[in-house]
Design an enzyme around this catalytic site. Structure first.
Site, PDB file in Angstrom:
ATOM      1  N   ARG A  72       0.600  -1.143   0.046  1.00  0.00           N
ATOM      2  CA  ARG A  72      -0.686   0.169  -0.241  1.00  0.00           C
ATOM      3  C   ARG A  72       0.573   1.542   0.050  1.00  0.00           C
ATOM      4  O   ARG A  72       0.486   2.511  -0.941  1.00  0.00           O
ATOM      5  CB  ARG A  72      -1.420   0.291   1.119  1.00  0.00           C
ATOM      6  CG  ARG A  72      -1.904  -0.701   0.776  1.00  0.00           C
ATOM      7  CD  ARG A  72      -2.593  -1.263   2.649  1.00  0.00           C
ATOM      8  NE  ARG A  72      -1.634  -2.659   2.936  1.00  0.00           N
ATOM      9  CZ  ARG A  72      -1.950  -3.561   2.417  1.00  0.00           C
ATOM     10  NH1 ARG A  72      -2.897  -4.060   2.229  1.00  0.00           N
ATOM     11  NH2 ARG A  72      -1.828  -5.066   2.806  1.00  0.00           N
ATOM     12  N   LYS A 100      24.326  -5.991  -1.513  1.00  0.00           N
ATOM     13  CA  LYS A 100      25.711  -6.341  -1.751  1.00  0.00           C
ATOM     14  C   LYS A 100      26.669  -5.674  -0.114  1.00  0.00           C
ATOM     15  O   LYS A 100      27.947  -5.439  -0.088  1.00  0.00           O
ATOM     16  CB  LYS A 100      26.584  -5.509  -2.858  1.00  0.00           C
ATOM     17  CG  LYS A 100      25.987  -5.941  -4.097  1.00  0.00           C
ATOM     18  CD  LYS A 100      26.524  -5.152  -5.231  1.00  0.00           C
ATOM     19  CE  LYS A 100      25.884  -6.169  -6.205  1.00  0.00           C
ATOM     20  NZ  LYS A 100      26.087  -5.103  -7.699  1.00  0.00           N
ATOM     21  N   ARG A 122      11.090   3.423   3.901  1.00  0.00           N
ATOM     22  CA  ARG A 122      11.069   3.634   4.511  1.00  0.00           C
ATOM     23  C   ARG A 122      11.689   1.976   4.934  1.00  0.00           C
ATOM     24  O   ARG A 122      12.799   0.957   3.960  1.00  0.00           O
ATOM     25  CB  ARG A 122       9.720   1.867   4.174  1.00  0.00           C
ATOM     26  CG  ARG A 122       9.485   0.730   5.098  1.00  0.00           C
ATOM     27  CD  ARG A 122       8.419   0.458   4.388  1.00  0.00           C
ATOM     28  NE  ARG A 122       7.040   1.237   5.125  1.00  0.00           N
ATOM     29  CZ  ARG A 122       6.135   0.573   5.328  1.00  0.00           C
ATOM     30  NH1 ARG A 122       5.460  -0.895   4.760  1.00  0.00           N
ATOM     31  NH2 ARG A 122       4.874   0.869   5.285  1.00  0.00           N
ATOM     32  N   HIS A 150       4.623   6.355  11.516  1.00  0.00           N
ATOM     33  CA  HIS A 150       4.606   6.104  10.164  1.00  0.00           C
ATOM     34  C   HIS A 150       3.677   7.413  10.359  1.00  0.00           C
ATOM     35  O   HIS A 150       2.226   7.144   9.781  1.00  0.00           O
ATOM     36  CB  HIS A 150       3.356   4.871  10.163  1.00  0.00           C
ATOM     37  CG  HIS A 150       3.969   4.215   8.318  1.00  0.00           C
ATOM     38  ND1 HIS A 150       3.568   4.991   7.557  1.00  0.00           N
ATOM     39  CD2 HIS A 150       2.847   3.072   8.122  1.00  0.00           C
ATOM     40  CE1 HIS A 150       3.182   3.592   6.401  1.00  0.00           C
ATOM     41  NE2 HIS A 150       2.805   2.960   7.149  1.00  0.00           N
TER      42      HIS A 150
HETATM   43  C1  NCD Z   1       1.684  -1.064   8.713  1.00  0.00           C
HETATM   44  C2  NCD Z   1       3.074  -0.874   8.866  1.00  0.00           C
HETATM   45  O1  NCD Z   1       3.853  -1.039   7.245  1.00  0.00           O
HETATM   46  O2  NCD Z   1       3.469  -0.852   9.792  1.00  0.00           O
HETATM   47  N1  NCD Z   1       1.416  -1.274   6.808  1.00  0.00           N
HETATM   48  C3  NCD Z   1       1.066  -0.135   6.151  1.00  0.00           C
HETATM   49  O3  NCD Z   1       1.949   0.318   6.002  1.00  0.00           O
HETATM   50  N2  NCD Z   1       0.160  -0.178   5.918  1.00  0.00           N
HETATM   51  C4  NCD Z   1       1.552  -1.521   9.665  1.00  0.00           C
HETATM   52  C5  NCD Z   1       2.000  -3.108   9.370  1.00  0.00           C
HETATM   53  O4  NCD Z   1       2.622  -3.643   9.252  1.00  0.00           O
HETATM   54  O5  NCD Z   1       1.549  -3.555   9.946  1.00  0.00           O
END
Ligand code: NCD
Length: 331
Positions: A72, A100, A122, A150
């Site tokens: 997503r 690597k 991320r 997040h």
């Molecule tokens: C979340 C995450 O990666 O923190 N997912 C996301 O971004 N939709 C929640 C999760 O991984 O449970």
């Protein structure tokens, strides 16, 4: 002489706006959040047109760098940048030089050489976005750093709530499950409290961090407490983040029996949210996930317009933006 000084000052180009990042909900004031939600609404209207692409970020470069799996978040950031006509590149840890052994710092310096306007990152480690912010000139958007934050997930959740229930202030949200490992929970608690919602965390004691009430929420182990909430926000059991050997819950089966969100535990009309990906049959009953009161798909749709708003805001407006003036002419 004095006049010359005035002249020089007048001729000096205006100072560039301060470089800004979105690393944590803590970076935002209530006014910032409300502006972002209003911008997202404007973009949602623009997407109703046949021609969905806006010229707003033409010539800008947005690089998505994902060191953890994502469906997503990565897809919506990429589409958000494309809908705003920015150039995009997506780098995944597997298949890149990270395989690597290249460090995050060296990867960031390498990508920085392309002069990106925004890096969306991320990473499994808390603080990774700050490191990239230090070694590149780009604005950084944190798309999840370990268990920490997040922020765009929390913003899209606020947007979903605002659009579906008409307000956020005064609503009661129960967040159920694995709060301990959840950056989504931490960002959402902060965001919901900032906008005046009441938040109750529900789950087994080992999964509710001690002292979390300091963030302005309540906690309980009693699943029946969800009955009092306007919204039940279900968290994924994040087994990949659980330390091996640690006994957070006796078994997944027992977790489901005691804290699973089932139709019997909900009141009619209660809205249910989940950030995805779901473990159907573990933290959420499939009947709940597929019911009309579930807002899970709506959340995904909100992810696109909210991420468009975040990119737009970082690159063009800033705290004093007038959101009504978001250009909506087609490319
Ligand atoms: C979340 C995450 O990666 O923190 N997912 C996301 O971004 N939709 C929640 C999760 O991984 O449970």
């Amino acid at each position: 002489m004095g006049d010359l000084h005035v002249m020089r000052d007048d001729l000096r180009p205006p100072a560039p706006p301060p470089k800004r990042h979105l690393i944590s909900i803590g970076d935002l004031s209530r006014e910032d959040v409300e502006r972002l939600l209003a911008t997202a609404r404007t973009f949602e209207r623009s997407l109703e047109r046949e021609m969905k692409k806006l010229p707003t970020l033409r010539g800008r470069l947005v690089i998505n760098v994902f060191y953890e799996s994502s469906t997503r978040t990565s897809s919506s950031f990429e589409l958000a940048a494309k809908r705003l006509s920015a150039d995009t590149m997506s780098i995944k840890a597997s298949g890149s030089a990270v395989d690597k052994g290249e460090s995050l710092k060296d990867t960031a310096i390498t990508l920085g050489a392309y002069d990106p306007d925004v890096i969306v990152l991320r990473h499994p480690h808390i603080g990774a976005p700050q490191l990239v912010a230090r070694v590149t000139e780009a604005r950084i958007v944190n798309a999840g750093d370990g268990k920490h934050q997040h922020p765009t997930q929390a913003l899209l959740d606020l947007y979903t709530i605002q659009e579906q229930l008409g307000r956020i202030e005064g609503l009661h949200v129960a967040i159920v499950g694995d709060v301990l490992h959840s950056r989504v929970a931490r960002s959402n608690i902060q965001a919901l409290v900032l906008l005046g919602a009441r938040v109750t965390l529900v789950g087994p004691p080992p999964l509710i961090p001690r002292g979390i009430e300091a963030m302005g929420c309540e906690t309980t182990t009693d699943i029946d407490a969800i009955g009092a909430a306007d919204i039940v926000y279900v968290l994924r059991m994040q087994q990949e983040r659980m330390q091996e050997g640690a006994n957070y819950v006796p078994s997944l089966r027992e977790y489901t029996a005691r804290w699973g969100v089932t139709p019997e535990r909900l009141r009619p009309g209660q809205k249910v949210m989940h950030p995805g990906p779901m473990n159907r049959g573990v933290e959420i009953d499939p009947l709940v996930a597929d019911a009309a009161d579930a807002l899970i798909e709506t959340q995904v749709r909100a992810g696109l317009v909210v991420r468009m708003a975040v990119l737009y805001d970082l690159l063009t407006t800033g705290p004093k933006a007038v959101t009504a003036e978001v250009p909506v002419e087609v490319a």
